[in-house]
Each structure stands twice: as structure tokens, then as C-alpha cells.
Design an enzyme around this catalytic site. Structure first.
Site, short mmCIF file in Angstrom:
data_model
loop_
_atom_site.label_atom_id
_atom_site.label_comp_id
_atom_site.label_asym_id
_atom_site.label_seq_id
_atom_site.Cartn_x
_atom_site.Cartn_y
_atom_site.Cartn_z
N SER A 104 0.79 -1.23 0.00
CA SER A 104 0.00 0.00 0.00
C SER A 104 0.82 1.27 0.00
CB SER A 104 -0.94 0.01 1.21
OG SER A 104 -0.20 -0.04 2.42
N LYS A 118 -12.13 0.29 -1.85
CA LYS A 118 -11.10 0.92 -2.69
C LYS A 118 -11.59 0.88 -4.14
CE LYS A 118 -7.41 0.08 0.62
NZ LYS A 118 -8.25 -0.44 1.74
N HIS A 150 -5.35 -3.72 -2.65
CA HIS A 150 -5.06 -2.74 -3.69
C HIS A 150 -4.96 -3.35 -5.08
CE1 HIS A 150 -4.39 0.45 -0.71
NE2 HIS A 150 -3.88 -0.52 0.02
#
Length: 396
Positions: A178, A238, A206
Site C-alpha cells: 500500500s 477501494k 489494492h
């Protein structure tokens, strides 16, 4: 006495430029946000596909609330597992090509669930040194031995596994890291898990929605086969644009988590409206190749513009091909001054400092979204070029 200690500790955070402060947004998430009455071009968030304010997703959330109410009112095991939760888990499992999926209210809770349920005293966890804080906490909570290997160093991991006499072994890693944006060598890690009979637990916070075929994530990115020893965690706030998380894996693993994962058993289920919206989000991810192409074009444009600038200023670019593009400047003051300079130019990029990143590697964390345009990237590069040179911070 207690509050004196806190006052001194807070003062030390101020002296070392490590105190965190929140900013209040008066607009929805997106490339342009309103902060303190001023519109800023934002490179802060993790909304990689630009779905957080997507009109179809907003409508799905509103319809979910109308049909299913505002809250779930209970934990999943005590009457809080509604039809949208079940439908989302089935949709995620089918999309990922995994036998089953289990949803959680947050990614942190999902990570705290897995390792402590699968291993314990007398076992060993082998963890990348740059793993997310939630993975570190999960390893500590498990009470298993916690062996950390140098970042993405699969050869060092191999040596640790070969020397281990633990009955059960678990390899624990981020998929996309990240703060650096680089990708774990999952093909190598999976081969080691097979060779040494270990679990491979991957945090794909991610990568889900961005990498792999139709956004299926890092396992798809590496073309890894379905395996009972693979356990995948992904977040849904996300690239998916909403909130929550999931763990996907073998039928037996999911059944075990339902009965033994404390952060699942003892938490109220997320609102069913979120699960209803997330079913729409998975549809948008699956059909989102245009968004992913746009994102990749922006990544290339940014890196090509940053390379000569970084060489000139003595900054370091991380080896990242993902939407996370760190500019590593070194000390805390330089990172904060660079972030403040950009904000004066109407651009918001956060300064990331220890303990989130190692000492001496403070940075700007530029986060791109498919909702950005080429002109946005060019504006950021132009603002970075106007930053006056700064002297490195000296220790006191």
C-alpha cells in the site's frame, strides 16, 4: 501524571512532525474535493476505478436501503445475515473462481480473522517485512512464531521455511503493497507454499478490481491455479467504491472461519444496503476494462513525467506499475513541505511518514484513479516542478 505523559508524547509528535491530523471534506469522494471551503485536485484516495460516486452505484445503494433498511441489527450468526449478504458472497466467489467467500465490515477485521484462526502456538507465520499493519497485528494475535523476511525476498523466505520445524506454516503477504505500490512475487510464494506445505494468505486490498482478468486481482494477475492452500482477502472500499471486505478460499477454510474467526463472530454485520450496492460494484468491475485502460495510461504518463524530475531533485520513485506511485523524499520535513507546496497550488497529495513507512523514507503517496484525466496528471507534474529546493532535515 497520566495526562502529563500524554501531553509530553503529543509534544514529541509535534517536534518530530509525526502528529496526524484529519481533514474534513464537504464533497463526495472524487478527483476534485472541497476541503475547508476550497476545491482541490485530489490524489489521496484509493478509488482506483472512480466508482465511489458512480451514479449507478449510488442508485443501487439507495435502492438497497429502501428495500432492506439502514442496518443489519445483529451479527451474522445471530440473525444479521440478510439475503444481500448471502448474494454478495456468492457473487464474489463466482467472480473470483473460488469455492466460497465470506464478507466482513472492514479489511482490518478480515485480516484479523484469518491468521489467528488457521495457526497458533507451535506454528509459524512467515511475513513480508512491509506487510500492512493489520497483517502484523493478525500475526501477533495468532500467538504463532512470527518470522519476517526482507521485502519481496522469496529466496530469504525459502531459507526460513526450510529451517522451520513448525507443524503448520503460513506465508502472509500483501498482494500490492500500500505504501510502495509494488507487487509481491506470488508465483514464487505459491511454489514455496506448495513445496513446504504452507498456507498462502494474500491481502489483495489494492489489486482487487484493478489487476488480473476483468479486475479479479493479483491471483489472476499471476495466473495462479485454484488451490485449497490459497486464502485471499480483498477490500471493497477501494476499487469497489463502497466499503467492507471479503475472505475467499476453500469451502473448509470458510466454514472454519465462520465458527472460529473472532472478528467475524463478535461483530455486527455491515448494513445490507452496502451488500446490495456491492453486487452492482462487482458488475461494474467485471465490465470495467475501459476504466482499467484509462488508469494504466495515467500511470504511464505520470511515471514518464516524474522520472526526470526525481533525478533532478534527488527524489526516489518506487518500482511500481500500479495506481500507487510514491515519491520518496527522505525526511519528514521535506515530505510535509512538498505536500504543503502542492496544496498551495490547489493539489492535495498526502505526506506519508513513520511509522507508516520506515524511518528515512517519508514520501508523497500519489494515488491515481480512472476518474482522473491526462490534464490532472499534467497539472500535478507542473506543480511539482515549481517546488523550491529544500535542505534535508537534520537530527536534533
Amino acid at each position: 501524571m497520566l495526562f502529563d505523559d500524554l501531553e509530553h508524547a503529543l509534544a514529541e509528535l509535534d517536534r518530530t512532525r509525526l502528529r496526524r491530523r484529519r481533514r474534513v471534506l464537504d464533497s463526495p469522494a472524487g478527483p476534485r474535493v472541497t476541503v475547508d471551503g476550497r476545491q482541490l485536485l485530489s490524489f489521496c484516495g484509493n478509488d482506483y476505478l472512480g466508482l465511489a460516486a458512480d451514479s449507478d452505484l449510488v442508485l443501487a445503494l439507495a435502492e438497497g436501503a429502501r428495500q432492506w433498511g439502514a442496518g443489519s441489527a445483529a451479527s451474522h450468526l445471530l440473525g444479521g445475515h440478510l439475503r444481500p449478504h448471502e448474494a454478495l458472497e456468492q457473487r464474489l466467489a463466482a467472480f473470483l473462481g473460488m469455492p466460497r467467500a465470506l464478507t466482513f465490515a472492514t479489511g482490518y477485521m478480515a485480516n484479523l480473522a484469518v491468521a489467528p484462526a488457521l495457526v497458533g502456538r507451535g506454528d509459524e507465520i512467515f511475513a513480508d517485512r512491509l506487510n500492512h499493519a493489520s497483517l502484523i497485528d493478525a500475526a501477533l494475535l495468532s500467538r504463532a512464531g512470527h518470522r519476517r523476511y526482507p521485502h519481496n525476498d522469496w529466496a530469504a523466505l525459502e531459507r526460513l521455511l526450510a529451517a522451520s520445524t513448525a507443524r503448520r506454516k503460513l506465508i502472509l503477504t500483501d498482494g500490492v503493497f500500500s505504501m510502495d505500490g509494488d507487487v509481491a512475487p506470488l508465483d514464487r510464494l505459491f511454489a514455496l507454499a506448495e513445496r513446504f506445505d504452507a498456507w498462502l494468505v494474500v491481502d489483495d486490498a489494492h489489486g482487487f478490481g484493478v489487476l488480473g482478468a476483468q479486475g479479479r486481482g493479483v491471483l489472476s494477475h499471476f495466473g495462479l491455479p485454484a488451490s485449497p492452500r490459497l486464502v485471499l482477502m480483498g477490500t471493497l472500499g477501494k476499487a469497489a467504491g463502497v466499503g467492507g471486505a471479503f475472505v475467499a478460499g476453500d469451502e473448509r477454510v470458510i466454514e472454519w472461519l465462520i465458527s472460529r474467526a473472532r472478528s467475524y463472530i463478535f461483530s455486527t454485520a455491515a448494513p445490507p444496503a452496502l451488500a446490495a450496492a456491492l453486487q452492482k460494484s462487482v458488475d461494474l468491475i467485471e465490465a470495467g476494462d475501459d476504466r482499467r485502460r484509462q488508469l494504466q495510461d495515467l500511470i504511464t504518463r505520470l511515471r514518464e513525467g516524474l522520472a526526470p524530475l526525481a533525478a533532478q531533485r534527488g527524489w526516489r520513485l518506487a518500482d511500481s506499475a500500479t495506481a500507487i506511485q510514491p515519491v520518496i523524499v527522505g525526511d519528514n520535513r521535506s515530505a510535509l513541505e512538498l505536500s504543503a507546496h502542492l496544496e498551495r497550488q490547489g493539489i492535495w497529495v498526502p505526506a506519508i511518514r513513520p511509522p507508516t513507512v520506515p524511518e528515512g523514507s517519508s514520501r508523497l503517496r500519489i494515488s491515481l484513479s480512472a476518474a482522473h484525466g491526462a490534464a490532472d496528471v499534467d497539472a500535478l507534474l507542473a506543480a511539482l516542478r515549481t517546488m523550491p529546493p529544500t535542505q534535508p532535515e537534520t537530527a536534533h
